[in-house]
Enzyme design. Structure first.
Site, PDB file in Angstrom:
ATOM      1  N   ALA A 112       0.875  -1.087   0.180  1.00 18.12           N
ATOM      2  CA  ALA A 112       0.040  -0.031   0.077  1.00 18.12           C
ATOM      3  C   ALA A 112       1.064   1.322   0.004  1.00 18.12           C
ATOM      4  CB  ALA A 112      -0.828   0.086   1.278  1.00 18.12           C
TER       5      ALA A 112
ATOM      6  N   SER B 104       0.207   3.976  -2.938  1.00 13.35           N
ATOM      7  CA  SER B 104      -0.388   5.119  -3.784  1.00 13.35           C
ATOM      8  C   SER B 104      -1.540   5.650  -3.019  1.00 13.35           C
ATOM      9  CB  SER B 104      -0.834   4.688  -5.093  1.00 13.35           C
ATOM     10  OG  SER B 104       0.229   4.264  -5.884  1.00 13.35           O
TER      11      SER B 104
ATOM     12  N   PRO C 190      -5.225   8.495  -3.016  1.00  8.52           N
ATOM     13  CA  PRO C 190      -6.204   9.018  -3.944  1.00  8.52           C
ATOM     14  C   PRO C 190      -5.617  10.134  -4.818  1.00  8.52           C
ATOM     15  CG  PRO C 190      -7.212   8.307  -1.878  1.00  8.52           C
ATOM     16  CD  PRO C 190      -5.919   8.064  -1.732  1.00  8.52           C
TER      17      PRO C 190
ATOM     18  N   TRP D 200      -5.757   1.966  -5.336  1.00  7.24           N
ATOM     19  CA  TRP D 200      -5.174   1.088  -6.108  1.00  7.24           C
ATOM     20  C   TRP D 200      -4.261   0.007  -5.449  1.00  7.24           C
ATOM     21  CZ3 TRP D 200      -7.806   0.841 -10.337  1.00  7.24           C
ATOM     22  CH2 TRP D 200      -8.259   2.187 -10.882  1.00  7.24           C
TER      23      TRP D 200
ATOM     24  N   GLY E 126      10.989  -3.775  -9.509  1.00 11.80           N
ATOM     25  CA  GLY E 126       9.700  -3.842  -9.942  1.00 11.80           C
ATOM     26  C   GLY E 126       9.408  -3.591 -11.470  1.00 11.80           C
ATOM     27  N   ARG E 127      10.283  -2.514 -11.851  1.00 14.56           N
ATOM     28  CA  ARG E 127      10.116  -1.766 -13.191  1.00 14.56           C
ATOM     29  C   ARG E 127      10.591  -2.884 -14.194  1.00 14.56           C
ATOM     30  NH1 ARG E 127      11.131   3.996 -10.692  1.00 14.56           N
ATOM     31  NH2 ARG E 127       9.206   4.314 -10.022  1.00 14.56           N
TER      32      ARG E 127
ATOM     33  N   GLY F  37     -13.187  -3.932 -38.052  1.00 17.75           N
ATOM     34  CA  GLY F  37     -14.129  -4.065 -37.316  1.00 17.75           C
ATOM     35  C   GLY F  37     -14.143  -5.047 -36.238  1.00 17.75           C
TER      36      GLY F  37
ATOM     37  N   GLU G 286       3.529   1.429 -11.438  1.00 22.38           N
ATOM     38  CA  GLU G 286       4.894   1.223 -11.056  1.00 22.38           C
ATOM     39  C   GLU G 286       5.723   2.610 -11.423  1.00 22.38           C
ATOM     40  OE1 GLU G 286       7.071  -1.970  -9.028  1.00 22.38           O
ATOM     41  OE2 GLU G 286       4.902  -1.760  -9.705  1.00 22.38           O
TER      42      GLU G 286
END
Length: 383
Positions: free
Chosen positions: A127, A129, A131, A159, A247-248, A345, A368
Site C-alpha cells: 500500500a 499510492s 487517492p 489502487w 519492479g520496473r 471491425g 509502477e
C-alpha cells in the site's frame, strides 16, 4: 511464430521459463477470456500456481521460497503476461511487498509473515499510492504516529492490489515532517488486514486486467505493534525506491508479454483473412506494419534483458529500470493498437484476444511509476 524464444534469456532462467510456459498454456490461456469478461478473481488458478511453486517464489529458500532471482522472474513474467495480463497480475500480487520485509525486516517478521506467503497459506499486498498522490513518493500523506509501544495509522491508500484479499499489507506511511529532508519522512509497516481500523473495498470494475482486483483502503486510528515497523523509521522512501527498480524490470516483462500476444494474434489473423481475393498479409502496407511491430518488440526485449542484467548487478539501476519499463510498456501500446487496426471491425468485439491485449496494454504505462516520471528518471540519472 515464436517471439519469446529463450536464446536471450540467461541459461539458469530457462527452466523457470519452461515451467511458466507450460503452466500458462494449461491454466491461464484456457480461462483468460472467461475471467476477463466476467471480471472474476481467478482463485483456482492462483491455487494451482501456488501448488506449482510459481507464485511468491522470489522469497528466499530460508523462508520457504525458491529464491528466484530477477532474470528468473522476468522469464516467468513474459510467459504469464503473454497468456493473460489480468490473471498474471493476480499471481504476482499474491506476494506483493514481501521483498521489502525479507530484505529489511527481522527474522521474527519473516517467520511470521513471509513464510506463510511462500507456503501459499497467506497473501500479502503493498500500500503506497493514495487517492491524490501516485508517483510522488515523498508526498504521501497517510500518517503513522508513535503512541507508546504502538503506531497509529490514519489516511487512505488507493489502487492497492490484494487490499481486500490479503492477510497483511506492507504500508508506506509518513512518520516525520522535516521539510529539509523530504526523503526521510516515511517508513514501512506490516499491517494485518484484520486489524481494527483497517477497511478496504474493491475499486469499481476496470476496463482492463479485470481478473485482478485493486482496493481503496482506509486507516482510521489503526493501531499496530511498534515491532511491525520494517527496518528503521524514516527509511521507507529508499526501501520503496529500490523495490521499484526491480519492479520496473518485471513490469517491462508485462509489456513484452502483451506485445507478443498482440503480434501473435495479429499475425495469425492477417494470414487467414481475405480481402479483394487475397489474404491481408499480401498487401505491402500490412507487411510494413507487421515489420514495424516486430522491430519495436525486438528492440524493447533486447533493452529489457540488458536492463535486467544491469539492475541485478546494481549498475545505475534506476536509469536502466526506467529505460526498460518505458520502452517495453509503450511498445505494447503501439503494437496492440496496430493489431487492432489490422483486425478491422472485428477488433472491437469483446471476445477477441486482440481487444483484451489492447485494453490491458494501457495499464502498465501508468503503474509502477507513470512513464512521464520514468522519463524524468532517465534524464536525471543518465550516465
Amino acid at each position: 511464430m515464436e517471439l519469446l524464444e529463450e536464446s536471450i534469456v540467461p541459461e539458469h532462467a530457462r527452466e523457470i521459463k519452461a515451467e511458466a510456459r507450460e503452466f500458462a498454456r494449461e491454466h491461464i490461456e484456457p480461462n483468460a477470456q472467461e475471467h476477463f469478461q466476467a471480471g472474476t478473481y481467478p482463485e483456482e488458478i492462483l491455487e494451482a500456481g501456488q501448488e506449482a511453486n510459481l507464485v511468491a517464489q522470489d522469497i528466499p529458500e530460508k523462508w520457504g521460497g525458491r529464491g528466484l532471482d530477477l532474470p528468473q522472474l522476468l522469464a516467468l513474467t513474459e510467459e504469464f503476461y503473454r497468456a493473460d495480463a489480468g490473471i498474471a497480475l493476480t499471481l504476482q500480487l499474491a506476494s506483493f511487498g514481501c521483498e521489502i520485509t525479507y530484505k529489511y525486516g527481522s527474522d521474527e517478521q519473516c517467520e511470521e509473515y513471509i513464510r506463510p506467503v511462500a507456503e501459499g497459506t497467506q497473501r500479502s499486498g503493498l500500500a503506497v499510492s493514495e487517492p491524490e498522490t501516485g508517483s510522488d513518493l515523498a508526498g504521501m500523506q497517510t500518517t503513522a504516529e508513535k503512541d507508546g509501544d504502538e503506531y497509529v495509522l490514519n489516511g487512505e491508500k488507493y489502487w492497492i492490489g490484494n487490499g481486500v484479499e490479503a492477510d497483511w499489507v506492507t504500508v508506506y506511511a509518513r512518520t516525520g515532517d522535516d521539510e529539509d529532508n523530504r526523503y526521510g519522512n516515511h517508513s514501512m509497516f506490516i499491517v494485518p488486514t484484520d486489524t481494527e481500523g483497517y477497511e478496504a473495498e474493491h475499486i469499481p470494475e476496470k476496463m482492463a486486467m479485470r481478473a485482478s482486483k485493486q482496493a481503496h483502503v482506509e486507516f482510521d486510528d489503526c493501531r499496530i505493534p511498534a515491532e511491525n515497523l520494517i527496518g528503521s523509521e524514516g527509511a521507507g522512501f529508499w526501501m520503496v525506491a529500490e523495490f521499484f527498480n526491480h519492479g520496473r524490470v518485471i513490469v517491462s516483462g508485462h509489456g513484452l508479454g502483451l506485445a507478443a500476444a498482440a503480434i501473435e494474434e495479429t499475425w495469425a489473423f492477417v494470414h487467414d483473412r481475405e480481402e479483394f481475393g487475397r489474404t491481408i498479409n499480401e498487401f505491402q502496407a500490412v507487411q510494413h506494419g507487421l515489420s514495424d511491430m516486430l522491430l519495436e518488440f525486438e528492440r524493447s526485449r533486447a533493452l529489457t534483458w540488458r536492463a535486467c542484467e544491469k539492475v541485478e548487478n546494481g549498475e545505475n539501476a534506476g536509469y536502466w529500470a526506467a529505460l526498460a519499463k518505458t520502452s517495453a510498456t509503450e511498445a505494447a501500446v503501439d503494437i496492440s493498437e496496430q493489431g487492432m487496426q489490422f483486425h478491422g471491425g472485428r477488433s472491437v468485439l469483446d471476445d477477441r484476444r486482440i481487444a483484451r491485449a489492447f485494453r490491458d496494454a494501457r495499464i502498465p504505462v501508468i503503474y509502477e511509476g507513470a512513464n512521464e516520471i520514468q522519463r524524468n528518471l532517465i534524464y536525471g540519472q543518465a550516465p
